[in-house]
Design an enzyme around this catalytic site. Sequence first.
Site, PDB file in Angstrom:
ATOM      1  N   ASN A   7       0.800  -1.167  -0.161  1.00  0.00           N
ATOM      2  CA  ASN A   7      -0.053  -0.178   0.014  1.00  0.00           C
ATOM      3  C   ASN A   7       0.969   1.338   0.006  1.00  0.00           C
ATOM      4  OD1 ASN A   7      -1.442   2.147   0.739  1.00  0.00           O
ATOM      5  ND2 ASN A   7      -2.981   0.923   1.673  1.00  0.00           N
ATOM      6  N   GLU A  34      -3.841   1.965  -2.984  1.00  0.00           N
ATOM      7  CA  GLU A  34      -4.129   3.498  -2.711  1.00  0.00           C
ATOM      8  C   GLU A  34      -2.881   4.248  -3.591  1.00  0.00           C
ATOM      9  OE1 GLU A  34      -4.936   5.594   1.242  1.00  0.00           O
ATOM     10  OE2 GLU A  34      -3.978   3.792   1.672  1.00  0.00           O
ATOM     11  N   TYR A 106      -7.645  -3.474  -2.747  1.00  0.00           N
ATOM     12  CA  TYR A 106      -7.673  -2.572  -1.497  1.00  0.00           C
ATOM     13  C   TYR A 106      -9.122  -2.385  -0.745  1.00  0.00           C
ATOM     14  CZ  TYR A 106      -7.469   1.975   0.819  1.00  0.00           C
ATOM     15  OH  TYR A 106      -7.211   2.965   1.736  1.00  0.00           O
ATOM     16  N   ASP A 147      -4.164  -4.904   0.471  1.00  0.00           N
ATOM     17  CA  ASP A 147      -4.512  -4.435   1.801  1.00  0.00           C
ATOM     18  C   ASP A 147      -6.072  -4.859   2.032  1.00  0.00           C
ATOM     19  OD1 ASP A 147      -5.473  -2.852   4.006  1.00  0.00           O
ATOM     20  OD2 ASP A 147      -4.622  -0.949   3.048  1.00  0.00           O
ATOM     21  N   ASN A 149      -7.684  -4.481   4.820  1.00  0.00           N
ATOM     22  CA  ASN A 149      -8.133  -3.764   5.970  1.00  0.00           C
ATOM     23  C   ASN A 149      -8.910  -4.272   7.011  1.00  0.00           C
ATOM     24  OD1 ASN A 149      -7.709  -0.864   6.158  1.00  0.00           O
ATOM     25  ND2 ASN A 149      -8.623  -0.642   4.001  1.00  0.00           N
ATOM     26  N   ASP A 247       2.662   4.796   5.123  1.00  0.00           N
ATOM     27  CA  ASP A 247       2.207   4.078   6.703  1.00  0.00           C
ATOM     28  C   ASP A 247       2.235   2.456   6.595  1.00  0.00           C
ATOM     29  OD1 ASP A 247       0.151   4.224   5.209  1.00  0.00           O
ATOM     30  OD2 ASP A 247      -1.145   5.455   6.600  1.00  0.00           O
ATOM     31  N   HIS A 248       2.335   1.975   5.336  1.00  0.00           N
ATOM     32  CA  HIS A 248       2.251   0.551   5.290  1.00  0.00           C
ATOM     33  C   HIS A 248       3.746   0.054   4.955  1.00  0.00           C
ATOM     34  CE1 HIS A 248      -2.078  -0.569   5.142  1.00  0.00           C
ATOM     35  NE2 HIS A 248      -2.171   0.999   4.989  1.00  0.00           N
TER      36      HIS A 248
END
Length: 257
Positions: A7, A34, A106, A147, A149, A247-248
């Site tokens: 991501n 993303e 995603y 990802d 989530n 942030d990944h």
Amino acid sequence: MKIATFNINGVNRRLENLLAWLTTAEPDVVCLQELKATDGQFPKAAIEAAGYGAVWRGQATWNGVAILARDCEPILTRAELPGDPSDPQSRYIEAAVNGILITSLYAPNGNPQPGPKFDYKLAWHERLRLHAAELLATGLPVVLAGDYNVVPEPRDIYPTRSYDENALVQPESRAAFRHLLDQGWLDALRNIYPEERLFTFWDYRRNRWQRDAGLRLDHVLLSRKLTRRLAGAGIDRDVRGVDGASDHAPVWITLRD
């Protein structure tokens, strides 16, 4: 064959980081999420200069997915998740690379919950479950990477109560992920590291990277045809610590020939 999911949290904003990681890690296939870029804004020339062909589906401001393949062109097979033709969000892409069907997904975040965003998350995962079953039924070698989530288990998140109401850890979200494993998909990272606490995401806020207050959101699932070929897996944690990082962190697996 080395397959990774990452991501990138803005492919143009973090292009330098991406290219540096590609040079160091040398993955054969990369699933990006993303992108935060339209189709026309995707950095095709820079990716090609790094030695990768690409297929992508962009979207302004958020979302967007891509598949990169080293020294070859991925063959696009699907650019949306079936089940809702009215869904405008760019969250799924599928391509054939060297005899393997690769997906980059995603999944919706789902916050705040309860509410329409959480309902959309669960409906999207149900569409994924149905499509994943169809892919398994083909008997083809398939990789479901991206990802999700979803934090699958309590050990996949640092000790905290701050996420108790978060959509990522709700029983319904975890059940959606479990449904895929029950179909026969293999969680590659957890298979290689059955006991370890593993994180792939660290929020920018509250010094979570510095405190190693992470979550495992990024997963690589393998169809039955590939489970015996799994040779290794890992998380490139150091990528999260560089200047301007996503942030990944990238998650990767290796498959035997």
